[in-house]
Design an enzyme around this catalytic site. Structure first.
Site, PDB file in Angstrom:
ATOM      1  NE  ARG A  94      -2.165   0.874   3.830  1.00 10.52           N
ATOM      2  CZ  ARG A  94      -1.538   1.537   4.800  1.00 10.52           C
ATOM      3  NH1 ARG A  94      -1.130   2.794   4.615  1.00 10.52           N
ATOM      4  NH2 ARG A  94      -1.282   0.955   5.955  1.00 10.52           N
ATOM      5  CE1 TYR A 139       1.626   3.032   8.554  1.00 16.12           C
ATOM      6  CE2 TYR A 139       0.336   4.720   9.655  1.00 16.12           C
ATOM      7  CZ  TYR A 139       0.502   3.827   8.613  1.00 16.12           C
ATOM      8  OH  TYR A 139      -0.443   3.741   7.622  1.00 16.12           O
ATOM      9  CG  HIS A 184      -5.965   1.885   6.610  1.00 18.73           C
ATOM     10  ND1 HIS A 184      -5.925   0.566   6.224  1.00 18.73           N
ATOM     11  CD2 HIS A 184      -7.155   2.061   7.236  1.00 18.73           C
ATOM     12  CE1 HIS A 184      -7.037  -0.038   6.614  1.00 18.73           C
ATOM     13  NE2 HIS A 184      -7.798   0.848   7.212  1.00 18.73           N
TER      14      HIS A 184
END
Length: 352
Positions: free
Chosen positions: A250, A263, A254
Site C-alpha cells: 500500500r 509509522y 490506509h
C-alpha cells in the site's frame, strides 16, 4: 513457492507450473491489463483529490495494489461472485462498476454503489474479514446447486488476525466450498506491520485448515492472473478452496484519514516504488514493441476521461430524502420499520 512471471525490470521469468496458464495471452491482452491499471490508478487519484476537497467523506486508496486487483479480477467469469473489503475499487471496475459507482457510498448518498446482482459483486464490507464468511456461505450454495461458478473473498493482511477468517476457512475446507480466499498482503494493517501480526508467511497458515495456498508476487499482473486462474480451475473441478497471498504494498495511506509518515520508514516506500506494478508491465510491453509513446498518450487520455467522468458524476449525485433510509430495509412492509418511519417523520417535522 513464490510465483513470479515478470521480474521488477519487466523481464519474463519462465515457470513450468504456470506458463501454460498464460501461454495464450497476446501482446494486445497485456496492453489491456496495462490500460486497466493506468485507468484505475487515475480514478484512485481523482477520488483521493475529491476527498481532500471535501466532496467525499472518506476514501481508501488502492495505490500500489493495481496488479493484484486487475490480475485477479480479469480472471473471473461473469457468473462468479465477489465479496470484497472497502479497497477493491479495481476489482469492481473489472466487474463492470462505473467510475461514479465507486464513490457513491463515500459521498454518503447511498448504502451501496451498485446492484450486486448486476455486476456479480457484493457491497464492500467495512467490518474486517466478515466477507470471508459471506463468500464461504455463497460458495456452499453454489455447490448445493451443482453449479461451477466460484466465490472470491478479498481481504487484507490485517484480516488474517480476525476470527471470521479462520471460521470461514474451517467451513470452506470441511465442505469443499468453491471459494478463493484472496489476501492482499500490503504489508500494513493501518499502522501495524504484517511482521508483527504473523511470524510465518500468511500463505503458510492456510495449510493448517487443509487449504492449499499460492504465494504470488502481487505486483506482477501476469503472475496474479495465472495464480487466480489456477485456483478457479481447482474450485470448478470440485476440489474446494484455495488461499492466495498476493504480496504487494500500500503506497498511500490506509484511508484518507491516515498519515503513514507517522509509522512508516520512507526507505521502505522507496524500495516498493521500485517494484511498481504499472512500470513493470510497461517495461515488459516496451521490450515486446507493444507500447510506444502514442499508445501511452492514448491510454493516459482514456484515464483522464474516466477521471473526469468520476468527478462530474460525483458532484452531480443528489442527497437522498431522509425518509428513504427506510425504503429498502425489508422487501415487504414491516410494522416496526413503519413505526420508526413515522417517528422519524415527526422528528423531522419539528424542524419545519
Amino acid at each position: 513457492m513464490f510465483v513470479q512471471l515478470l521480474d521488477e525490470q519487466g523481464v519474463r521469468i519462465p515457470s513450468p507450473d504456470f506458463d501454460s496458464v498464460v501461454a495464450h495471452l497476446t501482446a494486445a491482452d497485456l496492453l489491456g491489463f496495462y490500460r486497466d491499471m493506468v485507468v484505475v490508478r487515475r480514478l484512485d487519484a481523482e477520488a483521493t483529490a475529491l476527498q481532500r476537497q471535501g466532496e467525499l467523506a472518506l476514501w481508501p486508496p488502492l495505490l500500489g495494489q493495481e496488479a493484484a486487483q486487475i490480475g485477479s479480477g480479469r480472471a473471473l467469469r461473469a457468473d462468479d461472485f465477489v465479496f470484497s473489503s472497502y479497497r477493491e475499487h479495481a476489482v469492481a471496475y473489472t466487474r463492470g462498476a462505473t467510475p461514479v459507482d465507486l464513490v457513491r457510498v463515500w459521498r454518503g448518498t447511498t448504502a451501496s454503489g451498485w446492484d450486486p446482482y448486476a455486476i456479480g459483486m457484493a457491497t464492500p464490507q467495512v467490518i474486517i474479514g466478515a466477507q470471508t464468511l459471506h463468500a464461504t456461505g455463497y460458495a456452499m450454495g453454489i455447490r448445493a446447486d451443482g453449479a461451477d461458478s466460484v466465490a472470491v473473498a478479498y481481504f487484507g493482511d490485517g484480516a488474517m488476525s480476525e476470527g471470521d477468517v479462520s471460521e470461514a476457512m474451517v467451513f470452506a475446507a470441511s465442505f469443499k466450498a468453491p471459494v478463493i480466499f484472496f489476501c492482499q498482503n500490503n504489508q500494513w494493517a493501518i499502522s501495524e506491520p504484517v511482521t508483527l501480526q504473523s511470524t510465518v508467511e500468511l500463505a503458510d497458515r492456510a495449510g493448517g485448515f487443509g487449504i492449499p495456498a499460492i504465494r504470488v508476487d502481487g505486483n506482477d499482473v501476469l503472475a496474479v492472473l495465472a495464480a487466480t486462474r489456477t485456483a478457479l480451475a481447482r474450485a470448478r473441478a470440485g476440489d474446494g478452496p484455495t488461499f492466495i497471498e498476493a504480496v504487494t504494498y500500500r503506497m498511500g495511506p490506509h484511508t484518507t484519514a491516515d498519515d503513514p509518515t507517522r509509522y512508516r520508514d520512507p526507505a521502505e516506500l522507496d524500495t516498493w516504488q521500485a517494484r511498481d506494478p504499472i512500470s513493470r508491465l510497461a517495461d515488459h510491453l516496451r521490450s515486446l514493441g507493444a507500447l510506444d509513446a502514442a499508445a501511452d498518450e492514448r491510454i493516459a487520455a482514456e484515464a483522464d476521461a474516466a477521471a473526469a467522468e468520476l468527478r462530474s458524476g460525483c458532484l452531480a449525485l443528489a442527497a437522498p430524502e431522509p425518509l428513504e433510509i427506510f425504503d429498502h430495509v425489508y422487501a415487504e412492509p414491516h410494522p416496526v420499520i413503519e413505526r420508526q418511519r413515522a417517528e422519524y417523520a415527526r422528528y423531522l417535522d419539528g424542524f419545519a
